[in-house]
Design an enzyme around this catalytic site. Structure first.
Site, PDB file in Angstrom:
ATOM      1  N   ASN A  45     -51.122  59.781  49.681  1.00 51.44           N
ATOM      2  CA  ASN A  45     -52.076  59.002  50.486  1.00 51.44           C
ATOM      3  C   ASN A  45     -53.414  58.878  49.770  1.00 51.44           C
ATOM      4  O   ASN A  45     -54.465  59.216  50.306  1.00 51.44           O
ATOM      5  CB  ASN A  45     -52.266  59.653  51.852  1.00 51.44           C
ATOM      6  CG  ASN A  45     -52.912  58.706  52.855  1.00 51.44           C
ATOM      7  OD1 ASN A  45     -53.596  57.779  52.471  1.00 51.44           O
ATOM      8  ND2 ASN A  45     -52.690  58.937  54.116  1.00 51.44           N
TER       9      ASN A  45
ATOM     10  N   ARG B 285     -55.375  67.950  50.547  1.00 52.58           N
ATOM     11  CA  ARG B 285     -54.378  68.288  49.525  1.00 52.58           C
ATOM     12  C   ARG B 285     -54.647  69.647  48.884  1.00 52.58           C
ATOM     13  O   ARG B 285     -53.755  70.222  48.257  1.00 52.58           O
ATOM     14  CB  ARG B 285     -54.337  67.208  48.460  1.00 52.58           C
ATOM     15  CG  ARG B 285     -54.108  65.822  49.051  1.00 52.58           C
ATOM     16  CD  ARG B 285     -54.470  64.730  48.081  1.00 52.58           C
ATOM     17  NE  ARG B 285     -54.501  63.424  48.740  1.00 52.58           N
ATOM     18  CZ  ARG B 285     -55.551  62.936  49.360  1.00 52.58           C
ATOM     19  NH1 ARG B 285     -56.683  63.628  49.406  1.00 52.58           N
ATOM     20  NH2 ARG B 285     -55.497  61.747  49.939  1.00 52.58           N
TER      21      ARG B 285
ATOM     22  N   LYS C  91     -41.059  61.651  48.392  1.00 52.46           N
ATOM     23  CA  LYS C  91     -41.713  60.787  47.411  1.00 52.46           C
ATOM     24  C   LYS C  91     -42.313  61.595  46.263  1.00 52.46           C
ATOM     25  O   LYS C  91     -42.086  61.289  45.087  1.00 52.46           O
ATOM     26  CB  LYS C  91     -42.769  59.935  48.108  1.00 52.46           C
ATOM     27  CG  LYS C  91     -43.269  58.751  47.305  1.00 52.46           C
ATOM     28  CD  LYS C  91     -44.322  59.155  46.321  1.00 52.46           C
ATOM     29  CE  LYS C  91     -44.729  57.997  45.452  1.00 52.46           C
ATOM     30  NZ  LYS C  91     -45.860  58.407  44.581  1.00 52.46           N
TER      31      LYS C  91
ATOM     32  N   ASP D  41     -42.788  54.700  47.374  1.00 57.83           N
ATOM     33  CA  ASP D  41     -44.162  54.615  47.861  1.00 57.83           C
ATOM     34  C   ASP D  41     -44.269  53.360  48.748  1.00 57.83           C
ATOM     35  O   ASP D  41     -43.283  52.677  48.997  1.00 57.83           O
ATOM     36  CB  ASP D  41     -45.143  54.554  46.693  1.00 57.83           C
ATOM     37  CG  ASP D  41     -45.121  53.193  46.029  1.00 57.83           C
ATOM     38  OD1 ASP D  41     -44.025  52.628  45.892  1.00 57.83           O
ATOM     39  OD2 ASP D  41     -46.182  52.675  45.670  1.00 57.83           O
TER      40      ASP D  41
END
Length: 282
Positions: free
Chosen positions: A133, A182, A224, A243
């Site tokens: 993202n 993240r 992914k 994606d």
DNA sequence: ACCCAGGGTAACT
DNA sequence: AGTTACCATGGG
């Protein structure tokens, strides 16, 4: 047989022992290959591409006659770079095979010279955890800060931090990267690598599905991200990173499924389709 | 201010 | 098993 590139040990670049290596690779396009979102540590100035991968620095340029030169590399790292640029795969043959599908034929002809790199697994894992993202520009910035903060400094820039250098790191310590949510995923990855719950070395010999499930033990690694690592590091060409762009391609171009001609090489085909989808804003 | 970006998780039906 | 809000940050 699973493909395992020849990797010599991680080694520092030494300025008094540099060399040049010229290789033939007709149709190779370094810009398309190095800036299509599979690697994030190359820079181009005046037609020279400078990058660091697997603890090794290199400069690459196009001689304009179908040959390319790697400069300032170490002699024993030639096998590493041959593997890195996947020089022993015949992409003309692959593209010919892909071109029996009409969409693939256009995607390949509009994006000639793309090659799928074979990168170092740890760097690839962390890079694509950061990629989720996110956009390529910001991914590059976060990885730059990761290298500057935690990687070894050399005359040619900072190396990507090694697995050992990041063992035990916390999300708080990663805050300066501004990686957002993240950071905790990177911290979880480092825990599971240190404890050997996930063993990157073992994945070369595992099939794509088994290796994917092992990578997905890490928080923040889903299908992914896992497939990006399997494709861009382990060269498992049947991995197919989906994606947002590829999902649109599948919906609009392949509602009845992917074409037979890319079977076994879905990942490489995906790289052409990714560029195609973005340039045509599908 | 709003939307999106080489997604994934957790908490819902 | 399939949907959905939310996650940090920065650029357009």
């Amino acid at each position: 047989m699973p493909y395992k590139p020849v990797l010599t040990g991680i080694r520092r670049y030494e300025t008094d022992d540099d060399m040049e290596y010229t290789f033939e690779c007709r149709g190779f396009d370094p810009h398309r290959t190095l800036f299509c979102g599979q690697a994030f540590r190359w820079r181009e100035t005046d037609g020279v591409y400078c990058g660091i991968s697997g603890g090794r620095y290199a400069e690459l340029f196009d001689n304009g006659d179908g040959t390319f030169t790697l400069r300032n590399i170490e002699k024993e790292d030639i096998p590493y770079w041959r593997s890195y640029f996947d020089l022993d795969t015949d992409y003309d043959e692959l593209v010919k095979r892909f071109s029996s599908d009409s969409h693939m034929r256009v995607a390949c002809s509009e994006n000639p010279g793309i090659r799928v790199l074979i990168q170092e697994p740890f760097e690839t894992l962390i890079s694509f955890i950061i990629s989720q993202n996110n956009n390529i520009k910001r991914i590059t910035g976060i990885i730059d800060r990761l290298c500057e903060q935690f990687g070894e400094k050399t005359d040619n820039g900072f190396l990507f931090p090694t697995e050992k250098q990041l063992y035990g790191i916390t999300a708080e310590e990663l805050a300066p990267l501004r990686a957002g949510f993240r950071a905790k995923y990177i911290a979880d990855a480092m825990e599971k690598l240190k404890s050997r719950e996930v063993d990157l070395d073992s994945l070369y010999e595992k099939d794509t599905c088994t290796a994917r499930e092992e990578l997905k033990k890490i928080k923040g690694v889903g299908d992914k991200v896992a497939d990006c690592v399997l494709l861009f590091a382990y060269h498992k060409t049947d991995a197919f990173p989906r994606d947002v762009w590829i999902k649109r391609v599948e919906q609009k171009l392949y509602p009845d499924g992917l074409p037979e001609c890319i079977k076994g090489n879905e990942g490489i085909a995906q790289q052409f389709l990714f560029d195609y989808a973005r340039t045509h804003n599908i």
